[in-house]
Enzyme design. Structure first.
Site, PDB file in Angstrom:
ATOM      1  CE  LYS A 149     -35.565  14.881  14.036  1.00  0.00           C
ATOM      2  NZ  LYS A 149     -34.839  13.611  13.874  1.00  0.00           N
ATOM      3  CG  HIS A 179     -31.082  14.523   7.198  1.00  0.00           C
ATOM      4  ND1 HIS A 179     -31.896  14.279   8.272  1.00  0.00           N
ATOM      5  CD2 HIS A 179     -31.252  13.470   6.364  1.00  0.00           C
ATOM      6  CE1 HIS A 179     -32.519  13.122   8.093  1.00  0.00           C
ATOM      7  NE2 HIS A 179     -32.148  12.601   6.940  1.00  0.00           N
ATOM      8  CE  LYS A 183     -33.416  12.586   2.931  1.00  0.00           C
ATOM      9  NZ  LYS A 183     -32.781  11.290   2.940  1.00  0.00           N
ATOM     10  CD  GLU A 217     -37.627   6.210   8.713  1.00  0.00           C
ATOM     11  OE1 GLU A 217     -36.397   6.209   8.668  1.00  0.00           O
ATOM     12  OE2 GLU A 217     -38.272   6.614   9.687  1.00  0.00           O
ATOM     13  CG  ASP A 236     -37.901  11.012  14.645  1.00  0.00           C
ATOM     14  OD1 ASP A 236     -36.842  11.548  15.017  1.00  0.00           O
ATOM     15  OD2 ASP A 236     -37.929  10.019  13.892  1.00  0.00           O
ATOM     16  CG  HIS A 241     -37.020  15.177   8.447  1.00  0.00           C
ATOM     17  ND1 HIS A 241     -35.993  16.070   8.636  1.00  0.00           N
ATOM     18  CD2 HIS A 241     -36.693  14.086   9.188  1.00  0.00           C
ATOM     19  CE1 HIS A 241     -35.095  15.531   9.456  1.00  0.00           C
ATOM     20  NE2 HIS A 241     -35.505  14.338   9.811  1.00  0.00           N
ATOM     21  CE  LYS A 331     -38.328   5.809  13.245  1.00  0.00           C
ATOM     22  NZ  LYS A 331     -37.392   6.152  12.189  1.00  0.00           N
TER      23      LYS A 331
HETATM   24  C1  BG6 Z   1     -34.154  11.314  11.304  1.00  0.00           C
HETATM   25  C2  BG6 Z   1     -35.103  10.659  12.253  1.00  0.00           C
HETATM   26  O1  BG6 Z   1     -34.183  12.697  11.453  1.00  0.00           O
HETATM   27  O2  BG6 Z   1     -34.505  10.977   9.964  1.00  0.00           O
HETATM   28  C3  BG6 Z   1     -35.103   9.153  12.067  1.00  0.00           C
HETATM   29  O3  BG6 Z   1     -34.742  10.959  13.598  1.00  0.00           O
HETATM   30  C4  BG6 Z   1     -35.370   8.805  10.626  1.00  0.00           C
HETATM   31  O4  BG6 Z   1     -36.061   8.528  12.917  1.00  0.00           O
HETATM   32  C5  BG6 Z   1     -34.452   9.592   9.694  1.00  0.00           C
HETATM   33  O5  BG6 Z   1     -35.151   7.411  10.471  1.00  0.00           O
HETATM   34  C6  BG6 Z   1     -34.850   9.397   8.242  1.00  0.00           C
HETATM   35  O6  BG6 Z   1     -33.877   9.983   7.415  1.00  0.00           O
HETATM   36  P1  BG6 Z   1     -33.603   9.428   5.950  1.00  0.00           P
HETATM   37  O7  BG6 Z   1     -32.593  10.361   5.372  1.00  0.00           O
HETATM   38  O8  BG6 Z   1     -33.087   8.017   6.116  1.00  0.00           O
HETATM   39  O9  BG6 Z   1     -34.919   9.449   5.241  1.00  0.00           O
END
Ligand code: BG6
Length: 483
Positions: A149, A179, A183, A217, A236, A241, A331
């Site tokens: 992405k 990603h 996990k 986050e 994002d 996700h 965030k």
């Molecule tokens: C990314 C986003 O894909 O995933 C980020 O662009 C975000 O903004 C991140 O912080 C979160 O990933 P994880 O694995 O830390 O939950």
């Protein structure tokens, strides 16, 4: 005992953007760990390509430093293995839009090794690199291409990107990374649902009151203001996700654990999502509070981009009609906490009238931190004094339960090895990405039409007040954002 790692065949992995942040922070440390665990063969080769001039030696030194930074514990980084790993690295100065470097790269690839091209570059270059790989003959019918992405900015651009990739690569060669799918806990969601007889009979609107998906986050936009301000939380996090988490929670059991069987079921969920009305969405933006706020961080005082979003999502199918999925992400919240909470309905009739259950059972799948699963139960409070009930967690932390399994591997370790193994189960198919964008676009359009600003919220809290109202209106409440 069954081996934990299945060695893969030898490979040539070409990383475009091989000196970039993702390569240094994630891809190369993950490959090192896979070599350390005996999965990556020592004769595999990793060829980084970048525009700048750099010697192979300088690149190896750069990656030595990256390993020291991102695998800080010396004992996790034995020197002899670092030496072996660095020998597997090579570097080519290459101009992806021009002619320089392509012959050099061709000279380094082996005919008898699995070939994978990882495009760790801006999405604007995906199409050009894909067609160059095809024109130069570097892409063979079995080689893989890996992209990540942002896979488009909306439905139209996602379709265009798919068109560009499929002009040179067959769908079975294209690995679109999300990603979150790498996990461990996300994969465990499938194990939990489809390897246990206990939950599936209850996994429907008849027994489940609602589902909450939270990805909170504590960090802000952290120097990524330029990118983030054009995306916002919806593009994002939700389109990709959170959508994946929702699909894995809601999908029908696939007939087999095979790439297209799993992806077909996810696609059906996306296609069954109702359009979300503007009343079913809440957007927020963290305000300045002692330190800089969102507008300072993105250096755009007029920005209307959301750093928080909450949605009420309805799935129109037999399994889920009437059971909403509330999702939220943001965030600068109180803590870093991601979970899927499945809230069951209360008992149909309580025989304990004075102390009737206030909450139903809940199954909480914690993605981070402290990955694990909790089942909230109601039991009798011990001791005399009548029938007092209380809620207790049946708790399983993976770190405790699976102490012998070692550290939870990084998502990229699993995903990069799956690329080499040729297993697309944990990667998104083109039609899935397009369908997710089509649904997302409609929500973005309602925001554009309304012209409303996101609601300000305090950093370190749990998001804007209005997000509470989204559930209160339905007689429900969010779980606390806490670690
Ligand atoms: C990314 C986003 O894909 O995933 C980020 O662009 C975000 O903004 C991140 O912080 C979160 O990933 P994880 O694995 O830390 O939950």
């Amino acid at each position: 005992m069954v081996a934990r790692t299945i060695p893969v065949e030898t490979f040539d992995l070409v990383i475009f953007g091989g000196t970039g942040d993702l390569a240094r922070r994630k891809i190369l440390p993950s490959l090192f760990r896979r070599m350390r665990e005996g999965q990556m063969p020592t004769d595999a080769r990793i060829i980084a390509c970048a525009r700048g001039k750099m010697s192979r030696k300088a690149f190896q030194q750069m990656i030595r430093e990256a390993l020291e930074e991102f695998i800080p514990n010396d004992t996790d980084r034995p020197e002899d293995l670092v030496g072996t790993f660095l020998k597997a690295l090579d570097f080519v100065t290459l101009d992806v839009m021009g002619t320089q470097g392509w012959d050099d790269l061709a000279g380094k690839l082996r005919d008898d090794a699995i070939r994978a091209f990882y495009l760790s570059v801006g999405p604007g270059l995906f199409g050009a690199i894909a067609s160059k790989l095809s024109e130069t003959g570097l892409a063979t019918p079995e080689s893989r291409i890996v992209v990540e992405k942002p896979l488009g900015h909306d439905y139209t651009s996602a379709c265009e990107l798919n068109r560009q990739l499929s002009a040179s690569f067959d769908e079975h060669q294209i690995y679109r990374i999300d990603h979150y799918l790498g996990k461990e806990t996300v994969q465990n969601l499938m194990a939990l649902r489809f390897a246990n007889a206990l939950f599936e009979p209850l996994w429907n609107a008849q027994h489940i009151d609602h589902v909450q998906i939270t990805v909170a986050e504590s960090i802000g936009v952290e120097g990524r203001g330029g990118y983030y301000d054009k995306s916002g939380a919806m593009r994002d996090m939700v389109q990709n996700h959170i959508m994946q988490l929702l699909c894995l929670t809601a999908m029908e059991p696939p007939a087999r654990f095979e790439p297209d069987a799993v992806r077909d079921e996810k696609l059906k969920v996306i296609r069954a999502l109702d359009p979300v009305t503007s009343e079913e969405t809440v957007r927020g933006q963290y305000r300045a509070n002692g330190e800089g706020g969102y507008l300072d961080h993105v250096e755009n005082p007029d920005s209307r981009t959301e750093s928080y979003v909450a949605l009420k999502v309805q799935i129109s199918n037999w399994r889920w009609a009437g059971t909403p999925f509330y999702v939220r992400t943001g965030k600068k919240l109180r803590s870093r906490m991601s979970e899927i909470a499945v809230i069951f309905k209360e008992v149909p009739h309580s025989i304990f009238p004075e102390v009737s259950q206030r909450k139903g059972n809940a199954l909480i799948i914690r993605l981070q931190p402290d990955e694990g699963i909790t089942l909230r139960m109601t039991i009798k409070d011990p001791g005399p004094g009548g029938m007092r009930l209380r809620e207790v967690p049946l708790d399983m932390s993976f770190a405790d339960a699976l102490a012998d399994a070692g550290a939870v591997p990084d998502a990229y370790e699993r995903l990069v090895m799956d690329v080499i193994r040729g297993n697309q189960t944990l990667f998104m198919r083109g039609d899935e990405v397009e369908a997710a964008w089509a649904w997302t676009d409609a929500i973005l359009a309602t925001w554009d039409d309304s012209g409303d600003r996101p609601h300000p919220y305090d950093p370190g809290g749990s998001g804007p007040e209005d997000a509470l109202a989204l559930l209160h209106r339905d007689g429900r409440r969010w779980r606390e954002v806490e670690t």
